[in-house]
Design a protein around this motif. Structure first.
Motif, short mmCIF file in Angstrom:
data_model
loop_
_atom_site.label_atom_id
_atom_site.label_comp_id
_atom_site.label_asym_id
_atom_site.label_seq_id
_atom_site.Cartn_x
_atom_site.Cartn_y
_atom_site.Cartn_z
N GLU A 146 0.88 -0.91 -0.11
CA GLU A 146 -0.18 0.20 -0.14
C GLU A 146 0.26 1.59 0.05
N ARG A 147 0.69 2.59 -0.56
CA ARG A 147 1.13 3.56 -1.09
C ARG A 147 0.42 4.55 -0.06
N ILE A 148 1.26 5.45 0.85
CA ILE A 148 0.62 6.33 1.52
C ILE A 148 1.12 7.26 1.25
N ALA A 149 0.83 8.66 1.00
CA ALA A 149 1.58 9.76 1.17
C ALA A 149 0.55 11.14 2.42
N SER A 150 1.23 12.04 2.44
CA SER A 150 0.39 13.14 3.64
C SER A 150 1.43 14.19 3.16
N VAL A 151 0.27 15.44 3.63
CA VAL A 151 1.35 16.83 3.62
C VAL A 151 1.75 17.08 5.31
N MET A 152 2.55 17.20 6.06
CA MET A 152 2.68 17.98 7.22
C MET A 152 3.09 19.45 7.34
N TYR A 153 3.24 20.10 8.49
CA TYR A 153 3.95 21.52 8.18
C TYR A 153 4.53 21.86 9.19
N LEU A 154 5.65 22.56 8.74
CA LEU A 154 7.12 22.93 9.87
C LEU A 154 6.54 24.18 10.35
N TYR A 155 7.06 24.84 11.24
CA TYR A 155 6.94 26.43 11.53
C TYR A 155 7.54 27.35 10.54
N PRO A 156 8.38 28.42 10.33
CA PRO A 156 8.65 29.26 9.75
C PRO A 156 10.12 28.97 10.63
N GLY A 157 10.83 28.70 10.09
CA GLY A 157 12.80 28.81 10.25
C GLY A 157 12.96 27.64 11.18
N LYS A 158 12.40 26.68 10.58
CA LYS A 158 12.44 25.28 11.57
C LYS A 158 12.92 24.37 10.34
N GLN A 159 13.33 24.75 9.33
CA GLN A 159 13.91 24.22 7.82
C GLN A 159 15.07 22.84 8.18
N ALA A 160 16.45 23.31 8.57
CA ALA A 160 17.49 23.48 9.20
C ALA A 160 17.09 22.28 10.00
N GLU A 161 16.65 23.00 11.41
CA GLU A 161 16.63 21.58 11.72
C GLU A 161 15.85 20.47 12.29
N TYR A 162 14.39 20.02 10.97
CA TYR A 162 14.10 19.48 10.79
C TYR A 162 14.86 18.24 9.90
N GLN A 163 15.85 19.12 8.26
CA GLN A 163 16.87 17.93 8.07
C GLN A 163 17.56 17.54 9.38
N LYS A 164 18.29 18.60 10.12
CA LYS A 164 19.51 17.56 10.91
C LYS A 164 18.76 17.17 12.13
N ARG A 165 17.58 16.70 12.15
CA ARG A 165 16.82 15.83 12.78
C ARG A 165 16.48 14.25 12.09
N HIS A 166 16.58 14.62 11.42
CA HIS A 166 16.34 13.54 10.59
C HIS A 166 16.94 12.70 9.68
N ASP A 167 18.92 13.45 10.07
CA ASP A 167 19.83 12.76 8.70
C ASP A 167 19.94 12.26 10.15
N GLU A 168 20.03 12.89 11.68
CA GLU A 168 20.31 11.74 12.83
C GLU A 168 18.67 10.97 13.29
N LEU A 169 18.07 10.96 12.42
CA LEU A 169 17.17 9.64 12.60
C LEU A 169 17.54 8.43 14.15
N TRP A 170 16.70 8.71 14.97
CA TRP A 170 17.18 7.02 16.13
C TRP A 170 17.40 6.29 15.18
N PRO A 171 18.42 4.81 15.99
CA PRO A 171 17.89 3.49 15.58
C PRO A 171 16.81 3.06 16.01
N GLU A 172 16.35 3.34 16.62
CA GLU A 172 15.01 3.02 17.56
C GLU A 172 13.52 3.01 16.34
N MET A 173 13.63 4.49 16.35
CA MET A 173 12.54 5.11 15.17
C MET A 173 13.02 4.45 14.35
#
Length: 104
Positions: free
Chosen positions: A2-29
């Motif tokens: 099954e293919r799933i698609a969705s949209v979500m919304y960042l707060y302004p100015g948080k693009q770099a932090e969002y990228q950083k957190r996903h670059d460092e995705l927790w192994p448990e997650m």
């Protein structure tokens, strides 16, 4: 699959932090996502609107949806809540998208 698609919304100015957190995705997650059947998971960013587009494939959506009940997912949501629009339970505000075309 099954293919799933969705949209979500960042707060302004948080693009770099969002990228950083996903670059460092927790192994448990990452493990929890895979255990719940997620594969080919991608998130794309519209830098002009701070809108995220998520796409993933799952073996069974009902089984995948149970990830929301796990402690690691709830911890991840709490970690991400300060940088993106979130619901009272810290889950991201998301709008599921309906597939209207598919080319195999």
């Amino acid at each position: 699959m099954e293919r799933i698609a969705s949209v979500m919304y960042l707060y302004p100015g948080k693009q770099a932090e969002y990228q950083k957190r996903h670059d460092e995705l927790w192994p448990e997650m990452e493990e929890a996502l895979k255990e719940h059947g997620a594969s080919n998971y991608s998130i794309f960013l519209d830098r002009e609107t701070d809108t995220l587009f998520a796409y993933l494939e799952v073996e069974n959506k009902a089984a995948y949806d149970k990830i929301a009940e796990t402690d690691i997912c709830k911890k991840w949501w709490a970690y991400m809540a300060p940088i993106m629009k979130s619901n009272p339970d810290n889950s991201p505000v998301a709008k599921d998208l309906e597939q209207v075309f598919y080319l195999a």
